[in-house]
Enzyme design. Structure first.
Site, mmCIF file in Angstrom:
data_model
loop_
_atom_site.group_PDB
_atom_site.id
_atom_site.type_symbol
_atom_site.label_atom_id
_atom_site.label_comp_id
_atom_site.label_asym_id
_atom_site.label_seq_id
_atom_site.Cartn_x
_atom_site.Cartn_y
_atom_site.Cartn_z
ATOM 1 N N ALA A 1 0.921 -1.233 0.067
ATOM 2 C CA ALA A 1 -0.155 -0.017 0.001
ATOM 3 C C ALA A 1 0.755 1.298 0.066
ATOM 4 O O ALA A 1 1.985 1.149 0.456
ATOM 5 C CB ALA A 1 -0.830 -0.045 1.378
ATOM 6 N N GLY B 1 0.802 -4.843 0.856
ATOM 7 C CA GLY B 1 -0.293 -5.317 0.168
ATOM 8 C C GLY B 1 0.270 -5.855 -1.311
ATOM 9 O O GLY B 1 -0.912 -6.306 -1.859
ATOM 10 N N GLU C 1 0.092 -9.305 -0.706
ATOM 11 C CA GLU C 1 -1.458 -9.733 -0.552
ATOM 12 C C GLU C 1 -2.167 -9.981 -1.716
ATOM 13 O O GLU C 1 -2.749 -10.731 -2.045
ATOM 14 C CB GLU C 1 -2.214 -8.738 0.441
ATOM 15 C CG GLU C 1 -1.545 -8.816 1.960
ATOM 16 C CD GLU C 1 -2.262 -7.971 2.740
ATOM 17 O OE1 GLU C 1 -2.055 -6.630 2.576
ATOM 18 O OE2 GLU C 1 -3.305 -8.139 3.568
ATOM 19 N N GLU D 1 4.032 -5.012 7.844
ATOM 20 C CA GLU D 1 2.967 -4.057 8.439
ATOM 21 C C GLU D 1 3.155 -3.762 9.620
ATOM 22 O O GLU D 1 3.059 -2.494 10.038
ATOM 23 C CB GLU D 1 1.448 -4.522 8.145
ATOM 24 C CG GLU D 1 1.106 -4.447 6.531
ATOM 25 C CD GLU D 1 1.278 -5.658 5.842
ATOM 26 O OE1 GLU D 1 2.114 -6.637 6.299
ATOM 27 O OE2 GLU D 1 0.570 -5.543 4.682
#
Ligand code: CAA
Length: 694
Positions: free
Chosen positions: A67, A106, A109, A129
């Site tokens: 992200a 992310g 992910e 994270e």
């Protein structure tokens, strides 16, 4: 081959395989523009009758670093990462992620939602994270355990550490590893998968979580150790809760909890602090008064001194593949240093953090000698001898006779004046400080001390070497103790005064461990050895009444089985003897002891450090308050979720810090507690230290 470009995404059709390439330099952070472009590209492919499968990859140096961290101050706009991940997982055609560079957060992910993952041998995959005070927010807590099993998933998520492609392959996170997975062989692999591959969605894979699903409590048991080690207990607990629900109840329940916890953590002060540190660390890599990119590449290094620091520094250099020669005055010392290195490498092999082959090639890079002539080929030499100005001056004088005229000379001194050392040499322009922290092969920080006469090339050579060995360099100016130890001295002085005024070591240490430090100052002193500080104080004509009295009673800390505490092995206990000794010191000094509350202890330990930090800024010893925070988090284990002392001050308010300092100055008569001019001025202006502003 046809090609369509939608901003940061390119789609090429190669033999029925749609190769989707993300291009969002430098690291393909999945910000809104990239997410939108990916959704558009996938929608286009879904309607393309030619397409049989998708190969998703990234250009630039990453598949994706996750992200976009800069978007976390607000809730994500649609399409958010979860929508994108769902689109990949439910895509009508097989989707394969081809990972080159890093797949983090992310980014991983997204890759885990694909039907399979192929990776370059150099790729690194992880869910970091937690280092930002977060938990994975796009299904990572549910999908990772389904691919690698609960134990490995907990380890990866709670440590935040990425794994190599080989490890990921071994664990089941990656299906195949080969060079250039996004090129021809990758396309072929994908085409083959489209014909024969297992398209079970990751969320529906149960094999690796079946046992834990059937035995509630298993995840909690597996989580105990990594949870204890985790640097952010709040994010770690949130992650464990989501992982547990995802395994013990269902993927959907876990995903729902993950979403709630992610949003809660995203808005927490702990995550704000760690996101700030992420940018502060990167700002520190761009020092204001030092040009980077002009340093010389160190092909061979030298270290003078085979003590704990010298051997640690040699190990750090060798671990980065840099040949290093250690020079010592005595064979015994050299033997002890080498034995320490060999031991350390063997332990790391036993713990699995190094392969046997890596350890032996690192060992082979380390040479030793009793002769300074062995340093003739070194590009840079780090002196790590006894902390005494004359000793170091003599070493620099000897070095000059043996090293190349253009070799950079660095001192690993923790306190001494680099300019005085440089002034004693014929070429002060090549002298700087490189202050490593102990153990130097482990601790991630180096203060790069800008000698007044050091030239740009010498400074950049030292700075860039620190980057190359994987540590964080922070540039600091010359003063006693530089940034870190100068602030530590102020804290130690207050800790000592608190004992004399009425506190006991156990209370002082507990306040700091409650705050988030791994250890308080007295437990730390016992571990390091109290005699070292005592000897230094005596050399400087200084006293610390309690610490001196403890040393005089023959208690030097853990190594003598007693110090501020009594020890059985490493087990620490409060000691009545110490309490009585402290009460005796107070009486001798005519001080009436008083109960001191925890808040005063915390303020008296942290606010004077902040005050000293303000002086350091005013004097230009540090470029930015963010640099001071990076030093304290990386060098002294200040809890990252509290951002560092200067960030902490900005959060509690500088006016409050200044007011409390005045109050304690009045209460104790300690004038050193008066707010410094800069702190006073910022407090009056109602502003902050400003952190990482570049
Ligand atoms: N978002 C925004 N910017 C990022 C970024 C990210 N995820 N990752 C890196 N950058 C920026 C850096 O700030 C830096 O910017 P400047 O050049 O302006 O300083 C630039 O990219 C290059 O980064 P580095 O200097 O760190 O380069 P490096 O080569 O040393 O390291 C890296 C590259 C390993 C990818 C490292 O940047 C890194 O670890 N990034 C963070 C990865 C991360 O924590 N991802 C998780 C994000 S949270 C998430 O994904 C939540 C979720 O589940 C939804």
């Amino acid at each position: 081959m046809s090609e369509v470009s939608t901003g940061p995404v390119t789609v090429e059709m190669i033999d029925g395989v749609a190769r989707v390439t993300m291009f969002g330099p430098p690291v393909n952070a999945l910000g809104l523009p990239l997410r939108k472009a990916l959704v558009e590209a996938l929608d286009g492919i879904a309607h393309d009758p030619q397409a049989t499968a998708v190969l998703l990859t990234g250009q630039a140096k990453a598949f994706s670093a996750g992200a976009d961290i800069t978007e976390f101050d607000a809730a994500a706009s649609s399409p958010d990462l979860r929508e994108l991940v769902a689109k990949v997982e439910d895509f009508p055609l097989p989707v394969i992620a081809a990972i080159t560079g890093v797949a983090l957060g992310g980014g991983l992910e997204l890759a885990m939602a694909a039907n399979a993952r192929i990776a370059d041998p150099e790729a690194r995959l992880g869910l970091p994270e937690i280092t930002l005070g977060l938990l994975p927010g796009a299904g990572g807590t549910g999908r990772l355990p389904r691919l690698v099993g609960p134990a490995r998933a907990l380890d990866m998520i709670l440590s935040g550490k990425p794994v190599s492609a080989a490890q990921a392959h071994h664990d089941g996170l990656v299906d195949a590893v080969f060079a250039d997975p996004a090129a021809k062989d990758g396309v072929r692999w994908v085409a083959h998968f489209a014909l024969k591959g297992d398209r079970t969605r990751t969320r529906d894979r149960q094999e690796k979580v079946e046992v834990a699903h059937a035995a509630p409590g298993t995840v909690a048991k597996l989580a105990a150790v990594p949870l204890h080690k985790a640097k952010d207990p709040y994010a770690a607990q949130a992650a464990v809760d989501a992982i547990t629900a995802g395994i013990e109840v269902s993927f959907e329940t876990g995903a729902q909890l993950e979403r709630e916890k992610f949003d809660e953590r995203r808005q927490s002060p702990e995550s704000a602090a760690q996101r700030y540190l992420f940018t502060a660390e990167r700002a520190a890599r761009k020092p204001r008064n030092l040009s980077t990119g002009v340093g010389r590449r160190v092909a061979r290094a030298g270290v003078v001194g085979a003590g704990t620091m010298g051997s640690g520094i040699a190990m750090a250099l060798a671990a980065a593949g840099i040949p290093v020669t250690i020079v010592e005055a005595e064979q015994d010392a050299l033997d002890r240093g080498l034995a320490r290195i060999v031991d350390n490498l063997a332990t790391s092999v036993a713990h699995g953090s190094r392969t046997e082959a890596a350890a032996s090639s690192e060992r082979a890079l380390i040479e030793t000698s009793l002769n300074y002539g062995a340093l003739a080929a070194a590009d840079l030499v780090i002196e790590a001898a006894f902390e005494d100005l004359q000793v170091k001056k003599d070493i620099f004088a000897t070095l000059e006779r043996h090293v190349r005229p253009d070799a950079v000379l660095a001192s690993n001194t923790s306190y001494l004046n680099i300019d005085v050392l440089a002034a004693g040499t014929a070429h002060p322009e090549r002298v700087l400080g490189m202050h490593f922290f102990s153990p130097a092969n482990v601790m991630p920080l180096v203060e790069v001390v800008r000698g007044a006469q050091a030239d740009a090339e010498a400074l950049a050579t030292g700075f860039e070497l620190v980057r190359r060995i994987g540590k964080t360099p922070v540039v600091v100016g010359v003063c006693h103790g530089f940034v870190g130890n100068r602030m530590l001295e102020v804290r130690s002085a207050q800790a000592e005064r608190l004992l004399v005024e009425g506190a006991l070591p156990g209370q002082v240490d507990r306040v700091l461990t409650d705050f988030g430090f791994r250890m308080g100052p007295f437990a730390m002193g016992d571990m390091a050895g109290l005699d070292i500080g005592w000897r230094n104080r005596k050399a400087q004509g200084l006293t610390a009444p309690v610490s001196d009295a403890i040393c005089k009673s023959g208690r030097f800390g853990q190594k003598t089985g007693a110090g501020f505490y009594a020890y059985e092995g490493r087990d620490r206990q409060d000691d009545r003897f110490v309490a009585e000794l402290i009460e005796g010191v107070s009486a001798e000094l005519g001080i009436v002891r008083r109960p001191i509350c925890d808040q005063e202890i915390l303020d008296r330990l942290t606010f004077p450090m902040i005050n000293e930090g303000a002086r350091i800024l005013a004097e230009g010893i540090a470029d930015r308050s963010g640099d001071i925070d990076v030093i304290w988090v990386k060098g002294y284990n200040w809890p990252a979720y509290r951002g560092g002392p200067m960030w902490y001050a900005d959060q509690v308010g500088l006016a409050h810090v200044a007011e409390r300092l005045q109050h304690y100055a009045l209460l104790t008569g300690d004038e050193s507690l008066q707010p410094s001019p800069l702190l006073g001025q910022l407090a009056d202006d109602g502003t902050t230290f400003g952190g990482d502003s570049r």
